[in-house]
Write a protein that holds these residues in place. Sequence first.
Motif, PDB file in Angstrom:
ATOM      1  N   ALA A  52       0.822  -1.214   0.000  1.00 24.64           N
ATOM      2  CA  ALA A  52       0.000   0.000   0.000  1.00 24.64           C
ATOM      3  C   ALA A  52       0.856   1.264   0.000  1.00 24.64           C
ATOM      4  O   ALA A  52       0.419   2.321  -0.481  1.00 24.64           O
ATOM      5  N   PHE A  53       2.079   1.161   0.516  1.00 25.78           N
ATOM      6  CA  PHE A  53       2.962   2.329   0.598  1.00 25.78           C
ATOM      7  C   PHE A  53       3.269   2.921  -0.774  1.00 25.78           C
ATOM      8  O   PHE A  53       3.610   4.099  -0.886  1.00 25.78           O
ATOM      9  N   ILE A  54       3.161   2.114  -1.831  1.00 18.39           N
ATOM     10  CA  ILE A  54       3.477   2.612  -3.176  1.00 18.39           C
ATOM     11  C   ILE A  54       2.600   3.807  -3.519  1.00 18.39           C
ATOM     12  O   ILE A  54       3.062   4.775  -4.125  1.00 18.39           O
ATOM     13  N   ALA A  55       1.345   3.772  -3.111  1.00 16.86           N
ATOM     14  CA  ALA A  55       0.430   4.877  -3.396  1.00 16.86           C
ATOM     15  C   ALA A  55       0.726   6.096  -2.533  1.00 16.86           C
ATOM     16  O   ALA A  55       0.310   7.212  -2.879  1.00 16.86           O
ATOM     17  N   GLN A  56       1.427   5.903  -1.428  1.00 16.24           N
ATOM     18  CA  GLN A  56       1.757   7.016  -0.534  1.00 16.24           C
ATOM     19  C   GLN A  56       3.077   7.688  -0.899  1.00 16.24           C
ATOM     20  O   GLN A  56       3.285   8.857  -0.567  1.00 16.24           O
ATOM     21  N   HIS A  57       3.962   6.951  -1.561  1.00 15.64           N
ATOM     22  CA  HIS A  57       5.234   7.539  -1.981  1.00 15.64           C
ATOM     23  C   HIS A  57       4.986   8.609  -3.042  1.00 15.64           C
ATOM     24  O   HIS A  57       3.928   8.664  -3.649  1.00 15.64           O
ATOM     25  N   ARG A  58       5.987   9.453  -3.244  1.00 15.77           N
ATOM     26  CA  ARG A  58       5.854  10.534  -4.206  1.00 15.77           C
ATOM     27  C   ARG A  58       7.090  10.629  -5.097  1.00 15.77           C
ATOM     28  O   ARG A  58       8.195  10.251  -4.696  1.00 15.77           O
ATOM     29  N   GLY A  59       6.871  11.168  -6.309  1.00  9.52           N
ATOM     30  CA  GLY A  59       7.959  11.326  -7.250  1.00  9.52           C
ATOM     31  C   GLY A  59       8.039  10.135  -8.201  1.00  9.52           C
ATOM     32  O   GLY A  59       7.122   9.321  -8.312  1.00  9.52           O
TER      33      GLY A  59
END
Length: 394
Positions: free
Chosen positions: A336-343
Amino acid sequence: MFETLKPQPADKILSLMAAYREDPRADKIDLGVGVYKNPEGVTPVMRAVKAAEQQLWQEQTTKAYTGLAGDPAYADALISLIFAGSVERDHIAAVATPGGTGAVRQAFELIKLANPSVRVFVSDPTWPNHISMLKHVGLEMVPYRYFDEETCGVDVEGMLADLKGARKGDVVLLHGCCHNPTGANPNSADWKAIVAILQETGATPMIDLAYQGFGDGLEDDAAATRLIASSVPECLIAASCSKNFGVYRERAGLLMAVSQEAGQVAVTQGTLAHLNRQNFSFPPDHGARLVTMILTDDALRADWKAELEEMRSGMLKLREQLATELRRLTGSDRYAFIAQHRGMFSRLGLPPEIVERLRADHAIYMVGDSRLNIAGLNANTVPILANAIAETAG
């Protein structure tokens, strides 16, 4: 003389690019190289850049050198974009550089000139070229905790604890937004805590701002830089136009040194110009001039911002699609962290042997630490990647 030279260690990303080119498989996917790609797999020339180049071709009458610091209009335009008045212009010394990498290198040179015994605190992990250049320049490095391998987010407690070990005269290297290679970023409260530690220790922050506009938007991506630069006595910022203007090969960067003591700016400006002279004399101008034209023309600026927003939102949609697909395939929120990362980047937390299996069995190329370039995907290749990850790593 040349017989005394020793082979240099291969750059892992460049080696990965070479391996990808040599792979004959038609379905191979390149998620390693750090450039933006559109859904067709092309790194496009932005519309505003094309329009500015056409105008420049018609109007430019000379290719004579600019000054050692580059065209002052370029510095003014980029400083306005980055700071939006949060720091007074006469408190900022600035020089144009060959790309953001050139700005980082010149910053390291300036740091060494100012304090040869400096310690530079560097996030673990960070962009590999930070480490390489610091070693080459001969500056002592101190790693600080940053990435939590379990959550794939920022290890805030570890980071703050380690930064408390800095002292006056040290430098703390920070990523202004879109952390490379992890994609995990401090939130606003975390940034305030970082500022408090910088104020307490007296360490000087250096911000690598390579992706403004690629994360949460031009304003939000500059918020941490503005906060830090307006809160401490001195600050260095290395900015790149490669990603947000798409002028990778034109090498348009800017190094800025902020000082709350306005009287110090002239000496710093002269020193920066001196370092340019020693390393490459006059900086390249073509990309810098295009950036200047775009930022100072209302129509070009509006079109540039619109296309940049299309690029940013496209990457966010790919993040959400990949996280959703992996949730469906694995039955968990592990990714789920993939959607929270940026760039452009995310670090998946996969071991090197899994990354190698993805390459060998599925022709999916990413850096060995499991950093992938989200912009290397499109709506059709996301399910392919998700299936490969689910099959290989679970």
